[in-house]
Scaffold this active site. Sequence first.
Site, PDB file in Angstrom:
ATOM      1  N   ARG A  76      -5.385   0.692  -7.074  1.00 27.58           N
ATOM      2  CA  ARG A  76      -3.860   1.050  -6.098  1.00 27.58           C
ATOM      3  C   ARG A  76      -3.639   2.042  -7.063  1.00 27.58           C
ATOM      4  NH1 ARG A  76      -2.090  -2.027  -2.166  1.00 27.58           N
ATOM      5  NH2 ARG A  76      -2.488  -4.070  -2.407  1.00 27.58           N
ATOM      6  N   ASP A 124      -5.678   2.228  11.058  1.00 31.70           N
ATOM      7  CA  ASP A 124      -6.189   2.088  11.405  1.00 31.70           C
ATOM      8  C   ASP A 124      -6.435   1.995  12.614  1.00 31.70           C
ATOM      9  OD1 ASP A 124      -9.113   1.919  10.217  1.00 31.70           O
ATOM     10  OD2 ASP A 124      -8.851  -0.546  10.730  1.00 31.70           O
ATOM     11  N   GLY A 183       1.149  -0.984  -0.136  1.00 24.00           N
ATOM     12  CA  GLY A 183       0.190   0.284   0.054  1.00 24.00           C
ATOM     13  C   GLY A 183       0.934   1.428  -0.498  1.00 24.00           C
ATOM     14  N   ASP A 234      -5.371  -0.423  -1.583  1.00 23.89           N
ATOM     15  CA  ASP A 234      -6.999  -1.364  -2.797  1.00 23.89           C
ATOM     16  C   ASP A 234      -7.494  -1.745  -1.952  1.00 23.89           C
ATOM     17  OD1 ASP A 234      -4.910  -2.813  -0.191  1.00 23.89           O
ATOM     18  OD2 ASP A 234      -5.953  -4.192  -1.603  1.00 23.89           O
TER      19      ASP A 234
HETATM   20  P1  IMP Z   1      -4.766  -1.696  11.768  1.00 24.26           P
HETATM   21  O1  IMP Z   1      -3.363  -3.162  11.491  1.00 24.26           O
HETATM   22  O2  IMP Z   1      -5.857  -2.048  11.630  1.00 24.26           O
HETATM   23  O3  IMP Z   1      -3.268   0.129  11.666  1.00 24.26           O
HETATM   24  O4  IMP Z   1      -4.886  -2.056   9.799  1.00 24.26           O
HETATM   25  C1  IMP Z   1      -3.448  -1.122   9.239  1.00 24.26           C
HETATM   26  C2  IMP Z   1      -3.805  -1.458   7.760  1.00 24.26           C
HETATM   27  O5  IMP Z   1      -4.861  -1.498   6.676  1.00 24.26           O
HETATM   28  C3  IMP Z   1      -3.364  -0.320   6.416  1.00 24.26           C
HETATM   29  O6  IMP Z   1      -1.686  -0.564   7.049  1.00 24.26           O
HETATM   30  C4  IMP Z   1      -3.712  -1.235   5.586  1.00 24.26           C
HETATM   31  O7  IMP Z   1      -2.828  -2.061   4.617  1.00 24.26           O
HETATM   32  C5  IMP Z   1      -4.847  -1.704   5.803  1.00 24.26           C
HETATM   33  N1  IMP Z   1      -5.924  -0.551   5.253  1.00 24.26           N
HETATM   34  C6  IMP Z   1      -6.811   0.333   6.734  1.00 24.26           C
HETATM   35  N2  IMP Z   1      -7.589   0.977   6.049  1.00 24.26           N
HETATM   36  C7  IMP Z   1      -7.325   0.593   4.452  1.00 24.26           C
HETATM   37  C8  IMP Z   1      -8.438   1.454   3.961  1.00 24.26           C
HETATM   38  O8  IMP Z   1      -9.778   2.327   4.101  1.00 24.26           O
HETATM   39  N3  IMP Z   1      -7.652   1.042   3.030  1.00 24.26           N
HETATM   40  C9  IMP Z   1      -7.305   0.611   2.380  1.00 24.26           C
HETATM   41  N4  IMP Z   1      -6.418  -0.041   2.845  1.00 24.26           N
HETATM   42  C10 IMP Z   1      -7.091  -0.174   4.573  1.00 24.26           C
HETATM   43 MG    MG Z   2      -0.431  -1.414   4.240  1.00 24.28          MG
END
Ligand code: IMP
Ligand code: MG
Length: 178
Positions: free
Chosen positions: A164, A102, A43, A158
Amino acid sequence: MDRQLGRILISRDEIAARVAELGEAIGRDYAGRAPLLVGVLKGAVVFTADLLRAIPLPAAMDFMAVSSYGSGTRSSGVVRLTSDLSLSIEGRDVIIVEDVIDSGRTISYLRRNLATRHPRSLALCVLLDKVSRREVDVEVDYAGFVVPDEFVVGYGLDYDGWHRNLPDLAVLETLAGR
Ligand code: IMP
Ligand code: MG
């Protein structure tokens, strides 16, 4: 597909202006040093490539991959290293470059993993910060944009491997009734 592209959340021009600002800030903060950008595959590839060119210093780039998402839109909470760096980061000024934070689980795993390798310094630069979704405390050094809790695609981000290549950041909408 049960989802379709929705409105543009952040345009390519807004992204370019913000990336330029981030590059300048990093240039000031790391003056006299040569930071190593560690992009998180896949990403953050587009963001990392643009950010690298916005940093007015000798700078290097490497990548690593983690899997945390499967193919849905919510983090599973389980993070796994699927591809490692090709360089040693010992003694280096490392800046992790990520697309979105996130829950914070992915990045907190990465930070802990890289910290054990004795970099001289370790910082985090993220394009999008979904502050309201945070479950794990994460120290963010550089953030592009704080965004609401919506699923965003484009500029490297994505959904199931798609979108992407969209130059803007757009919201992915769920189709009603499906
Ligand atoms: P976390 O571990 O919950 O912080 O998630 C982070 C990962 O989730 C990022 O590296 C993204 O790959 C994916 N992610 C979270 N939100 C989105 C979004 O809105 N679009 C695309 N990928 C997301
Ligand atoms: Mg990511």
